[in-house]
Design a protein around this motif. Structure first.
Motif, PDB file in Angstrom:
ATOM      1  N   PRO A  45      62.545  22.303   1.554  1.00 56.72           N
ATOM      2  CA  PRO A  45      61.809  23.566   1.663  1.00 56.72           C
ATOM      3  C   PRO A  45      60.415  23.495   1.032  1.00 56.72           C
ATOM      4  O   PRO A  45      60.147  22.638   0.185  1.00 56.72           O
ATOM      5  CB  PRO A  45      62.683  24.554   0.880  1.00 56.72           C
ATOM      6  CG  PRO A  45      64.015  23.916   0.752  1.00 56.72           C
ATOM      7  CD  PRO A  45      63.781  22.440   0.758  1.00 56.72           C
ATOM      8  N   SER A  46      59.573  24.419   1.432  1.00 56.14           N
ATOM      9  CA  SER A  46      58.218  24.492   0.878  1.00 56.14           C
ATOM     10  C   SER A  46      57.604  25.832   1.225  1.00 56.14           C
ATOM     11  O   SER A  46      57.841  26.368   2.307  1.00 56.14           O
ATOM     12  CB  SER A  46      57.346  23.381   1.464  1.00 56.14           C
ATOM     13  OG  SER A  46      55.980  23.628   1.207  1.00 56.14           O
ATOM     14  N   LEU A  47      56.789  26.360   0.332  1.00 56.34           N
ATOM     15  CA  LEU A  47      55.929  27.502   0.649  1.00 56.34           C
ATOM     16  C   LEU A  47      54.466  27.045   0.601  1.00 56.34           C
ATOM     17  O   LEU A  47      53.764  27.029   1.597  1.00 56.34           O
ATOM     18  CB  LEU A  47      56.165  28.642  -0.347  1.00 56.34           C
ATOM     19  CG  LEU A  47      55.412  29.952  -0.064  1.00 56.34           C
ATOM     20  CD1 LEU A  47      56.198  31.156  -0.570  1.00 56.34           C
ATOM     21  CD2 LEU A  47      54.039  29.964  -0.715  1.00 56.34           C
ATOM     22  N   ARG A  48      54.027  26.586  -0.594  1.00 55.90           N
ATOM     23  CA  ARG A  48      52.635  26.226  -0.801  1.00 55.90           C
ATOM     24  C   ARG A  48      52.192  25.043   0.056  1.00 55.90           C
ATOM     25  O   ARG A  48      51.129  25.074   0.680  1.00 55.90           O
ATOM     26  CB  ARG A  48      52.370  25.881  -2.280  1.00 55.90           C
ATOM     27  CG  ARG A  48      52.199  27.081  -3.176  1.00 55.90           C
ATOM     28  CD  ARG A  48      52.782  26.818  -4.534  1.00 55.90           C
ATOM     29  NE  ARG A  48      54.212  26.770  -4.406  1.00 55.90           N
ATOM     30  CZ  ARG A  48      55.008  27.883  -4.462  1.00 55.90           C
ATOM     31  NH1 ARG A  48      54.478  29.039  -4.689  1.00 55.90           N
ATOM     32  NH2 ARG A  48      56.314  27.776  -4.292  1.00 55.90           N
ATOM     33  N   THR A  49      52.990  23.990   0.056  1.00 53.62           N
ATOM     34  CA  THR A  49      52.574  22.762   0.738  1.00 53.62           C
ATOM     35  C   THR A  49      52.463  23.003   2.240  1.00 53.62           C
ATOM     36  O   THR A  49      51.481  22.629   2.880  1.00 53.62           O
ATOM     37  CB  THR A  49      53.590  21.653   0.428  1.00 53.62           C
ATOM     38  OG1 THR A  49      53.686  21.539  -0.995  1.00 53.62           O
ATOM     39  CG2 THR A  49      53.172  20.333   1.027  1.00 53.62           C
ATOM     40  N   GLU A 140      55.130  15.278  -1.326  1.00 47.59           N
ATOM     41  CA  GLU A 140      56.101  15.264  -2.425  1.00 47.59           C
ATOM     42  C   GLU A 140      57.348  14.488  -2.038  1.00 47.59           C
ATOM     43  O   GLU A 140      58.146  14.901  -1.208  1.00 47.59           O
ATOM     44  CB  GLU A 140      56.521  16.639  -2.938  1.00 47.59           C
ATOM     45  CG  GLU A 140      57.356  16.488  -4.246  1.00 47.59           C
ATOM     46  CD  GLU A 140      57.761  17.798  -4.919  1.00 47.59           C
ATOM     47  OE1 GLU A 140      57.314  18.883  -4.503  1.00 47.59           O
ATOM     48  OE2 GLU A 140      58.567  17.705  -5.875  1.00 47.59           O
ATOM     49  N   GLN A 147      49.583  17.832  -5.612  1.00 49.97           N
ATOM     50  CA  GLN A 147      49.734  18.755  -6.743  1.00 49.97           C
ATOM     51  C   GLN A 147      48.929  18.246  -7.936  1.00 49.97           C
ATOM     52  O   GLN A 147      48.301  19.027  -8.661  1.00 49.97           O
ATOM     53  CB  GLN A 147      51.212  18.881  -7.125  1.00 49.97           C
ATOM     54  CG  GLN A 147      51.487  19.994  -8.107  1.00 49.97           C
ATOM     55  CD  GLN A 147      51.430  21.364  -7.447  1.00 49.97           C
ATOM     56  OE1 GLN A 147      51.991  21.558  -6.388  1.00 49.97           O
ATOM     57  NE2 GLN A 147      50.745  22.304  -8.071  1.00 49.97           N
ATOM     58  N   CYS A 288      53.753  23.986 -11.395  1.00 47.24           N
ATOM     59  CA  CYS A 288      53.432  23.721  -9.984  1.00 47.24           C
ATOM     60  C   CYS A 288      53.885  24.826  -9.046  1.00 47.24           C
ATOM     61  O   CYS A 288      53.398  24.918  -7.926  1.00 47.24           O
ATOM     62  CB  CYS A 288      54.050  22.395  -9.568  1.00 47.24           C
ATOM     63  SG  CYS A 288      55.857  22.396  -9.653  1.00 47.24           S
ATOM     64  N   LEU A 289      54.842  25.656  -9.475  1.00 47.74           N
ATOM     65  CA  LEU A 289      55.493  26.679  -8.637  1.00 47.74           C
ATOM     66  C   LEU A 289      56.330  26.002  -7.542  1.00 47.74           C
ATOM     67  O   LEU A 289      55.944  24.938  -7.090  1.00 47.74           O
ATOM     68  CB  LEU A 289      54.487  27.657  -8.027  1.00 47.74           C
ATOM     69  CG  LEU A 289      53.547  28.357  -9.009  1.00 47.74           C
ATOM     70  CD1 LEU A 289      52.616  29.298  -8.252  1.00 47.74           C
ATOM     71  CD2 LEU A 289      54.313  29.119 -10.085  1.00 47.74           C
ATOM     72  N   PRO A 290      57.469  26.558  -7.138  1.00 50.23           N
ATOM     73  CA  PRO A 290      58.008  27.859  -7.524  1.00 50.23           C
ATOM     74  C   PRO A 290      58.525  27.851  -8.955  1.00 50.23           C
ATOM     75  O   PRO A 290      58.923  26.803  -9.475  1.00 50.23           O
ATOM     76  CB  PRO A 290      59.143  28.087  -6.524  1.00 50.23           C
ATOM     77  CG  PRO A 290      59.612  26.716  -6.156  1.00 50.23           C
ATOM     78  CD  PRO A 290      58.379  25.857  -6.184  1.00 50.23           C
ATOM     79  N   ARG A 316      45.386  23.761  -3.994  1.00 55.48           N
ATOM     80  CA  ARG A 316      46.018  22.859  -3.021  1.00 55.48           C
ATOM     81  C   ARG A 316      45.205  22.802  -1.724  1.00 55.48           C
ATOM     82  O   ARG A 316      45.119  21.748  -1.092  1.00 55.48           O
ATOM     83  CB  ARG A 316      47.455  23.329  -2.739  1.00 55.48           C
ATOM     84  CG  ARG A 316      48.407  23.214  -3.934  1.00 55.48           C
ATOM     85  CD  ARG A 316      48.751  21.772  -4.252  1.00 55.48           C
ATOM     86  NE  ARG A 316      49.347  21.116  -3.118  1.00 55.48           N
ATOM     87  CZ  ARG A 316      50.651  21.183  -2.788  1.00 55.48           C
ATOM     88  NH1 ARG A 316      51.480  21.851  -3.556  1.00 55.48           N
ATOM     89  NH2 ARG A 316      51.121  20.545  -1.726  1.00 55.48           N
TER      90      ARG A 316
HETATM   91  N1   CP Z   1      54.199  23.162  -5.610  1.00 56.98           N
HETATM   92  C1   CP Z   1      54.675  23.011  -4.358  1.00 56.98           C
HETATM   93  O1   CP Z   1      54.638  21.903  -3.783  1.00 56.98           O
HETATM   94  O2   CP Z   1      55.132  24.140  -3.780  1.00 56.98           O
HETATM   95  P1   CP Z   1      56.098  24.203  -2.513  1.00 56.98           P
HETATM   96  O3   CP Z   1      57.365  23.456  -2.913  1.00 56.98           O
HETATM   97  O4   CP Z   1      56.319  25.635  -2.244  1.00 56.98           O
HETATM   98  O5   CP Z   1      55.423  23.482  -1.383  1.00 56.98           O
END
Ligand code: CP
Length: 331
Positions: A45-49, A140, A147, A288-290, A316
């Motif tokens: 899963p990912s939001l930011r990336t 990642e 990051q 780094c979040l979340p 990012r």
């Molecule tokens: N920090 C980061 O990579 O966020 P996501 O896991 O939401 O992509």
């Protein structure tokens, strides 16, 4: 052809240039990657990336093709494998076929958390790098180089030159054992940029893989920084300029997480809170979040003026634009 798999093989000067480029690209919408397409492959899963890579391509006039593993074939990485188990396709074909459609392939693939001796080889990423005929970007795996750059850009925005500044990478409690990627990356970038780094973790078992410990030791020899290990928050936080929080699973317990859980549970007090931050030199805080609020860090710290969690996440976008331009245009 150059890939962006880890910062370990990028000299500081090149990373500094990427940060200069990223600063220039902030808020810029141009056509610099017009006609280019990035494949973004997510095994996790990912939001930011996901969002920042897609927006980066759109804002540079290109396209992003997002492939979730639920919608694609499971991949084999082993050369010469008898493929009579779960995998339907070898990365040898997948990487070469995708290379005929797109200009760059970006991959997120976390460890499987069963056997660190396997996970530490980062085999899927390296198989893509071997077989693809276009650049590969790490979104990642066992490190998180994008990051790293976003984090260092945020540090430099707030502090100026990071050299000689006191940096604490602190393990924090989390109910589940998490990837070591961001911790590895934090150590790599802070030591490469000349900071006096303390790795604060509950016990020796939470030290990071020797590859990253050694690379960080080498970094400080070149950068003039330092690397110290501590298991005592009261000492580690004292006079810190930057506190970076991350939770991770202890490497010796991969596949035996029920044995690690009592150790993790006994160190809930590693949470970043106002009392610990009061020991610092009015340190910046980041993650780094979340982020699980009030588990890893208190609301008061996360929402304080010293918190740069949103800035780091925002960074990012420009750092990935800089990386994509470097790989696709060579500038
Ligand atoms: N920090 C980061 O990579 O966020 P996501 O896991 O939401 O992509």
């Amino acid at each position: 052809m150059k890939h962006f798999l880890t910062t370990e093989d990028w000299p500081r000067e090149d990373l500094e240039q990427l940060l200069v480029d990223a600063d220039r690209l902030r808020g810029l919408k141009d056509q610099s990657l017009k006609g280019k397409t990035a494949a973004l492959i997510f095994f996790n899963p990912s939001l930011r990336t996901r969002a920042s890579f897609q927006v980066a391509m759109i804002e540079m006039g290109g396209n992003a093709l997002v492939l979730d593993t639920a919608g694609t074939w499971s991949l084999e990485v082993e050369p010469g494998a008898m493929m009579d188990q779960g995998a339907e396709e070898h990365v040898k074909e997948a990487a070469r076929v995708l290379s005929t459609y797109v200009d760059v392939i970006c991959i997120r693939c976390f460890p499987k958390f069963q056997d660190w001796s396997v996970d530490r080889q980062d085999r899927l990423l390296h198989a893509f790098a071997e077989y693809a005929t276009v650049p590969i970007v790490n979104m990642e795996t066992i490190v998180h180089p994008c990051q790293e750059l976003a984090h260092m850009l945020a540090v430099k925005d707030r502090l100026g030159a990071p050299d000689g500044k006191k940096y604490v990478l602190t393990w924090t409690y989390h109910p589940k054992p998490l990837n070591t990627a961001v911790a590895n990356s934090s150590l790599l970038i802070a030591t490469k940029f000349g900071m006096d780094v303390t790795l604060l973790c509950p016990t020796e078992e939470y030290l990071l893989d020797p590859r990253f410990m050694s690379a960080s030791e080498e970094n400080v020899k070149r950068s003039g920084g330092s690397l110290t290990i501590s298991h005592d928050p009261q000492t580690a936080y004292r006079d810190a300029d930057v506190v970076y929080a991350k939770s991770w699973g202890a490497l010796p317990y991969f596949g035996r997480w029920e044995e690690e859980k009592p150790i993790r549970d006994a160190h809930r007090h590693f949470r970043v809170d106002e009392d610990k931050m009061a020991l610092t030199n009015n340190a910046l805080f980041s993650h780094c979040l979340p982020l699980r609020r009030n588990v890893k860090v208190t609301d008061a710290v996360a929402d304080s003026p010293q918190s740069m969690i949103i800035e780091e996440a925002a960074n990012r976008l420009p750092v990935q634009k800089a990386v994509l331009q470097r790989l696709l245009k060579g500038n």
